[in-house]
Design a protein around this motif. Structure first.
Motif, PDB file in Angstrom:
ATOM      1  N   GLY A 140       0.803  -1.212   0.000  1.00 18.03           N
ATOM      2  CA  GLY A 140       0.000   0.000   0.000  1.00 18.03           C
ATOM      3  C   GLY A 140       0.834   1.259   0.000  1.00 18.03           C
ATOM      4  O   GLY A 140       2.061   1.221   0.161  1.00 18.03           O
ATOM      5  N   ASN A 141       0.127   2.389  -0.178  1.00 14.88           N
ATOM      6  CA  ASN A 141       0.746   3.716  -0.209  1.00 14.88           C
ATOM      7  C   ASN A 141       1.902   3.739  -1.210  1.00 14.88           C
ATOM      8  O   ASN A 141       2.975   4.286  -0.933  1.00 14.88           O
ATOM      9  CB  ASN A 141       1.219   4.133   1.189  1.00 14.88           C
ATOM     10  CG  ASN A 141       0.084   4.125   2.190  1.00 14.88           C
ATOM     11  OD1 ASN A 141      -0.974   4.686   1.945  1.00 14.88           O
ATOM     12  ND2 ASN A 141       0.285   3.443   3.299  1.00 14.88           N
ATOM     13  N   CYS A 142       1.682   3.135  -2.346  1.00 16.82           N
ATOM     14  CA  CYS A 142       2.729   2.984  -3.353  1.00 16.82           C
ATOM     15  C   CYS A 142       3.045   4.297  -4.057  1.00 16.82           C
ATOM     16  O   CYS A 142       2.171   5.135  -4.265  1.00 16.82           O
ATOM     17  CB  CYS A 142       2.313   1.958  -4.402  1.00 16.82           C
ATOM     18  SG  CYS A 142       2.183   0.297  -3.742  1.00 16.82           S
ATOM     19  N   THR A 143       4.301   4.422  -4.400  1.00 18.25           N
ATOM     20  CA  THR A 143       4.770   5.515  -5.245  1.00 18.25           C
ATOM     21  C   THR A 143       5.569   4.864  -6.372  1.00 18.25           C
ATOM     22  O   THR A 143       5.934   3.689  -6.282  1.00 18.25           O
ATOM     23  CB  THR A 143       5.698   6.475  -4.469  1.00 18.25           C
ATOM     24  OG1 THR A 143       6.860   5.737  -4.062  1.00 18.25           O
ATOM     25  CG2 THR A 143       4.999   7.073  -3.258  1.00 18.25           C
ATOM     26  N   ILE A 144       5.860   5.629  -7.386  1.00 17.90           N
ATOM     27  CA  ILE A 144       6.668   5.083  -8.472  1.00 17.90           C
ATOM     28  C   ILE A 144       8.029   4.650  -7.927  1.00 17.90           C
ATOM     29  O   ILE A 144       8.549   3.599  -8.287  1.00 17.90           O
ATOM     30  CB  ILE A 144       6.780   6.088  -9.632  1.00 17.90           C
ATOM     31  CG1 ILE A 144       5.422   6.163 -10.335  1.00 17.90           C
ATOM     32  CG2 ILE A 144       7.887   5.694 -10.600  1.00 17.90           C
ATOM     33  CD1 ILE A 144       5.296   7.165 -11.437  1.00 17.90           C
ATOM     34  N   GLN A 145       8.590   5.423  -7.008  1.00 13.70           N
ATOM     35  CA  GLN A 145       9.879   5.078  -6.418  1.00 13.70           C
ATOM     36  C   GLN A 145       9.802   3.763  -5.631  1.00 13.70           C
ATOM     37  O   GLN A 145      10.690   2.915  -5.737  1.00 13.70           O
ATOM     38  CB  GLN A 145      10.400   6.204  -5.508  1.00 13.70           C
ATOM     39  CG  GLN A 145      10.742   7.488  -6.234  1.00 13.70           C
ATOM     40  CD  GLN A 145       9.498   8.303  -6.649  1.00 13.70           C
ATOM     41  OE1 GLN A 145       8.417   8.161  -6.090  1.00 13.70           O
ATOM     42  NE2 GLN A 145       9.675   9.136  -7.661  1.00 13.70           N
ATOM     43  N   SER A 146       8.740   3.587  -4.848  1.00 14.70           N
ATOM     44  CA  SER A 146       8.629   2.346  -4.062  1.00 14.70           C
ATOM     45  C   SER A 146       8.374   1.141  -4.981  1.00 14.70           C
ATOM     46  O   SER A 146       8.854   0.043  -4.711  1.00 14.70           O
ATOM     47  CB  SER A 146       7.524   2.454  -3.002  1.00 14.70           C
ATOM     48  OG  SER A 146       6.234   2.514  -3.579  1.00 14.70           O
ATOM     49  N   ILE A 147       7.668   1.370  -6.080  1.00 19.81           N
ATOM     50  CA  ILE A 147       7.423   0.304  -7.053  1.00 19.81           C
ATOM     51  C   ILE A 147       8.742  -0.099  -7.719  1.00 19.81           C
ATOM     52  O   ILE A 147       9.017  -1.287  -7.904  1.00 19.81           O
ATOM     53  CB  ILE A 147       6.398   0.752  -8.121  1.00 19.81           C
ATOM     54  CG1 ILE A 147       5.040   1.039  -7.496  1.00 19.81           C
ATOM     55  CG2 ILE A 147       6.289  -0.272  -9.245  1.00 19.81           C
ATOM     56  CD1 ILE A 147       4.365  -0.145  -6.868  1.00 19.81           C
ATOM     57  N   LEU A 150      10.594  -2.235  -5.229  1.00 16.50           N
ATOM     58  CA  LEU A 150       9.888  -3.494  -5.028  1.00 16.50           C
ATOM     59  C   LEU A 150      10.136  -4.449  -6.198  1.00 16.50           C
ATOM     60  O   LEU A 150      10.451  -5.629  -5.986  1.00 16.50           O
ATOM     61  CB  LEU A 150       8.387  -3.235  -4.876  1.00 16.50           C
ATOM     62  CG  LEU A 150       7.492  -4.458  -4.773  1.00 16.50           C
ATOM     63  CD1 LEU A 150       7.798  -5.221  -3.493  1.00 16.50           C
ATOM     64  CD2 LEU A 150       6.038  -4.055  -4.821  1.00 16.50           C
ATOM     65  N   LEU A 151      10.019  -3.960  -7.397  1.00 17.00           N
ATOM     66  CA  LEU A 151      10.163  -4.831  -8.572  1.00 17.00           C
ATOM     67  C   LEU A 151      11.593  -5.322  -8.761  1.00 17.00           C
ATOM     68  O   LEU A 151      11.805  -6.392  -9.333  1.00 17.00           O
ATOM     69  CB  LEU A 151       9.651  -4.119  -9.818  1.00 17.00           C
ATOM     70  CG  LEU A 151       8.147  -3.851  -9.815  1.00 17.00           C
ATOM     71  CD1 LEU A 151       7.724  -3.112 -11.089  1.00 17.00           C
ATOM     72  CD2 LEU A 151       7.340  -5.121  -9.637  1.00 17.00           C
ATOM     73  N   LYS A 152      12.566  -4.578  -8.233  1.00 17.98           N
ATOM     74  CA  LYS A 152      13.961  -5.036  -8.298  1.00 17.98           C
ATOM     75  C   LYS A 152      14.130  -6.328  -7.496  1.00 17.98           C
ATOM     76  O   LYS A 152      14.971  -7.153  -7.814  1.00 17.98           O
ATOM     77  CB  LYS A 152      14.909  -3.966  -7.759  1.00 17.98           C
ATOM     78  CG  LYS A 152      15.132  -2.827  -8.719  1.00 17.98           C
ATOM     79  CD  LYS A 152      16.057  -1.785  -8.101  1.00 17.98           C
ATOM     80  CE  LYS A 152      16.141  -0.557  -8.988  1.00 17.98           C
ATOM     81  NZ  LYS A 152      16.920   0.510  -8.351  1.00 17.98           N
ATOM     82  N   GLU A 153      13.328  -6.487  -6.435  1.00 16.70           N
ATOM     83  CA  GLU A 153      13.403  -7.677  -5.591  1.00 16.70           C
ATOM     84  C   GLU A 153      12.933  -8.927  -6.330  1.00 16.70           C
ATOM     85  O   GLU A 153      13.281 -10.037  -5.948  1.00 16.70           O
ATOM     86  CB  GLU A 153      12.580  -7.477  -4.314  1.00 16.70           C
ATOM     87  CG  GLU A 153      13.113  -6.390  -3.423  1.00 16.70           C
ATOM     88  CD  GLU A 153      12.230  -6.162  -2.213  1.00 16.70           C
ATOM     89  OE1 GLU A 153      11.529  -7.109  -1.791  1.00 16.70           O
ATOM     90  OE2 GLU A 153      12.250  -5.029  -1.685  1.00 16.70           O
TER      91      GLU A 153
END
Length: 154
Positions: A140-147, A150-153
């Motif tokens: 939740g509370n996603c931003t483009i930066q957090s995405i 996350l996707l790098k993981e």
């Protein structure tokens, strides 16, 4: 993404169990999808022949019900919530970012077979908007930066 040949012996086994049962086509297709992760064209052809039903009738069922897929799914499924709260909080921007970065449209799978991107109407986490669900994990509370992180993981 390269699609591997389909072993139709599994499909034949399912057909044999459902043969002669009225109203069996939907559960038959569900079971085929459970085996392969989607309903392969070769399986549709075999079901058509063995169950004496036109392929167009099978495709009608497969395209009417959203539960069915005609292409393989990715290793991971990304569901971007585009419900009202998520949309207002930037869900569309997140969806567009993922779509552009991964070069994939809604309902499609990335070329490498790693991700399938889906847009969903609501995941029921409006207080955490905007929301991304990866497989069965909600973020939740996603931003483009957090995405990006996350996707790098994955």
């Amino acid at each position: 993404m390269e699609i591997q040949p389909v072993d139709l012996s599994f499909t034949q086994g399912v057909i044999d169990r459902f043969r002669g049962q009225k109203g069996a086509i939907i559960p038959l297709l569900q079971e085929i999808q459970e085996i392969y992760g989607y309903v392969p064209r070769e399986a549709i052809d075999l079901v058509s022949q063995e169950m004496e039903i036109y392929p167009v009738q099978i495709y009608g069922i497969l395209t009417f019900y959203t539960q069915f897929r005609l292409t393989p799914r990715g290793e991971h499924t990304l569901k971007v919530c585009l419900g009202t709260a998520c949309h207002v909080m930037g869900g569309k921007n997140i969806f567009d970012y993922i779509s552009t970065e991964m070069k994939v449209k809604a309902g499609d799978t990335t070329q490498d077979g790693k991700f399938t991107l889906e847009r969903v109407a609501c995941v029921g986490c409006c207080g955490m908007a905007p929301v991304l669900v990866v497989d069965d994990q909600t973020f939740g509370n996603c931003t483009i930066q957090s995405i990006e992180e996350l996707l790098k993981e994955y």
